[in-house]
Design a protein around this motif. Structure first.
Motif, PDB file in Angstrom:
ATOM      1  N   MET A  59      55.018  35.805  61.150  1.00  0.00           N
ATOM      2  CA  MET A  59      54.841  36.979  60.400  1.00  0.00           C
ATOM      3  C   MET A  59      54.591  36.616  59.035  1.00  0.00           C
ATOM      4  O   MET A  59      54.949  35.652  58.565  1.00  0.00           O
ATOM      5  N   LYS A  60      53.467  37.424  58.037  1.00  0.00           N
ATOM      6  CA  LYS A  60      53.350  37.166  56.954  1.00  0.00           C
ATOM      7  C   LYS A  60      52.276  35.953  56.985  1.00  0.00           C
ATOM      8  O   LYS A  60      52.237  35.255  56.074  1.00  0.00           O
TER       9      LYS A  60
ATOM     10  N   ARG B  13      55.062  31.829  52.632  1.00  0.00           N
ATOM     11  CA  ARG B  13      55.614  33.022  53.584  1.00  0.00           C
ATOM     12  C   ARG B  13      56.667  33.779  53.345  1.00  0.00           C
ATOM     13  O   ARG B  13      56.845  35.313  53.203  1.00  0.00           O
ATOM     14  N   ALA B  14      57.587  33.165  52.775  1.00  0.00           N
ATOM     15  CA  ALA B  14      58.969  33.734  52.337  1.00  0.00           C
ATOM     16  C   ALA B  14      58.704  34.626  50.969  1.00  0.00           C
ATOM     17  O   ALA B  14      59.148  35.666  50.925  1.00  0.00           O
TER      18      ALA B  14
ATOM     19  N   LEU C 284      64.678  31.297  57.140  1.00  0.00           N
ATOM     20  CA  LEU C 284      64.885  31.028  58.604  1.00  0.00           C
ATOM     21  C   LEU C 284      63.488  31.310  59.276  1.00  0.00           C
ATOM     22  O   LEU C 284      63.003  30.480  60.310  1.00  0.00           O
ATOM     23  N   LYS C 285      62.931  32.223  58.995  1.00  0.00           N
ATOM     24  CA  LYS C 285      61.445  32.625  59.569  1.00  0.00           C
ATOM     25  C   LYS C 285      60.647  31.415  59.328  1.00  0.00           C
ATOM     26  O   LYS C 285      59.464  31.380  60.027  1.00  0.00           O
TER      27      LYS C 285
ATOM     28  N   THR D  34      51.012  40.059  68.166  1.00  0.00           N
ATOM     29  CA  THR D  34      52.380  40.575  67.723  1.00  0.00           C
ATOM     30  C   THR D  34      53.269  39.576  67.139  1.00  0.00           C
ATOM     31  O   THR D  34      53.904  38.749  67.923  1.00  0.00           O
ATOM     32  N   PRO D  35      53.289  39.381  65.764  1.00  0.00           N
ATOM     33  CA  PRO D  35      54.051  38.298  65.180  1.00  0.00           C
ATOM     34  C   PRO D  35      55.681  38.168  65.404  1.00  0.00           C
ATOM     35  O   PRO D  35      56.215  37.219  65.201  1.00  0.00           O
ATOM     36  N   PHE D  36      56.252  39.282  65.872  1.00  0.00           N
ATOM     37  CA  PHE D  36      57.513  39.296  66.142  1.00  0.00           C
ATOM     38  C   PHE D  36      57.972  38.786  67.196  1.00  0.00           C
ATOM     39  O   PHE D  36      59.278  38.327  67.605  1.00  0.00           O
ATOM     40  N   TYR D  37      56.959  38.392  68.053  1.00  0.00           N
ATOM     41  CA  TYR D  37      56.967  37.725  69.320  1.00  0.00           C
ATOM     42  C   TYR D  37      57.849  36.389  69.064  1.00  0.00           C
ATOM     43  O   TYR D  37      58.443  35.673  69.986  1.00  0.00           O
ATOM     44  N   PHE D  38      57.274  35.877  68.120  1.00  0.00           N
ATOM     45  CA  PHE D  38      57.562  34.286  67.772  1.00  0.00           C
ATOM     46  C   PHE D  38      58.797  33.791  68.067  1.00  0.00           C
ATOM     47  O   PHE D  38      59.141  32.673  68.460  1.00  0.00           O
ATOM     48  N   TRP D  39      59.785  34.469  67.302  1.00  0.00           N
ATOM     49  CA  TRP D  39      61.384  34.072  67.158  1.00  0.00           C
ATOM     50  C   TRP D  39      62.133  34.579  68.415  1.00  0.00           C
ATOM     51  O   TRP D  39      63.454  34.549  68.373  1.00  0.00           O
TER      52      TRP D  39
END
Length: 276
Positions: free
Chosen positions: A33-34, A130-131, A181-182, A98-103
């Protein structure tokens, strides 16, 4: 059941009706994400051998899984469309991002079960930037939000000994204030490494894509077994401008992320210039 019918045949219309005639993806950009997943996706889709999905960030394997496989198929080209491209170009593929799959270990297991031979791509950005980028999404949505420093102060203490991601705790990554965390990418990549061989997961940096887009994309196309192609106009989707981070804040975050970045570089076998 009624919701599935509604989303498959009323919302997706002819695409849902023809779901069984459509292909499943050959590649997925899984994150992060981002980090420029949308720009990378549209760059890839400029290749004449790539047919795009209906839109980016489909989110089937996490938030939309209940809508069923036919709904997912409705997002992709028909078998005939793919065959027409293959006849013309020699190769034809499609994919999604879909970047939300990553974690998300649940999404990863679902992908493994449904698409065991999928090619995965992760694009990673300096976790400090990113943050800060994610924080500015909050700034845009709220009046008088707390400072970036306020948000990360408590998280630095919490995340110094980041725990392994599990199906029980991965929702922590979905929280709006989990900015740091991300950015601990190595622990998220390990979710996928446990399910897919390393040669099925390609990683590049946002910085390389921005500074040398042609070279970066050549490596992506090679990974996807696509013919050589130089895109005409590299994408810069969803980019924003905002005030620079305070130097002292950046300095503290460099120290915070340094050991995690070193673990990442060792894990993926390449280094990114994230020391500034």
């Amino acid at each position: 059941m009624l919701k599935k019918i509604y989303w498959n045949f009323f919302k997706r219309n002819i695409y849902g009706v023809t779901g069984t005639l459509r292909v499943l993806p050959n590649f997925i950009i899984i994150g992060s994400m981002k980090c420029g997943t949308t720009s990378l996706y549209y760059d890839i889709c400029e290749h004449p051998c790539v047919s795009p999905a209906a839109y980016d960030e489909i989110g089937f394997f996490d938030s939309n899984f209940h809508l069923g496989l036919n709904w997912y198929r409705s997002m992709f080209p028909t078998k005939k469309q793919i065959e027409n491209i293959r006849r013309k170009e020699g190769v034809a593929i499609t994919g999604e991002d879909t970047p939300f799959y990553f974690w998300n270990p649940v999404a990863a297991k679902r992908i493994k079960e449904l698409l065991p031979n999928i090619k995965l791509i992760s694009i990673l950005r300096n976790p400090i930037d990113r943050a800060y980028s994610e924080y500015h999404d909050l700034v845009d949505s709220k009046s008088n939000p707390p400072s970036f420093e306020t948000f990360i102060e408590n998280e630095i203490d919490i995340r110094k000994n980041c725990s392994i991601i599990t199906e029980e705790n991965f929702e922590d990554f979905n929280q709006k204030n989990s900015y740091l965390l991300k950015g601990i990418y190595v622990d998220q990549l390990k979710i996928w490494d446990g399910l897919f061989p390393k040669e099925r997961i390609f990683t590049l940096s946002t910085e390389d894509l921005n500074s040398e887009p042609i070279t970066a994309l050549e490596s992506v196309f090679e990974y996807l077994n696509l013919p050589d192609y130089k895109i005409k106009k590299p994408q810069r989707q969803k980019q924003k401008k905002y005030a620079p981070m305070k130097p002292q804040t950046r300095k503290s975050l460099i120290e915070f992320f340094k050991p995690h970045n070193e673990r990442l570089f060792k894990f993926i076998g390449k280094r990114f210039d994230w020391d500034e």
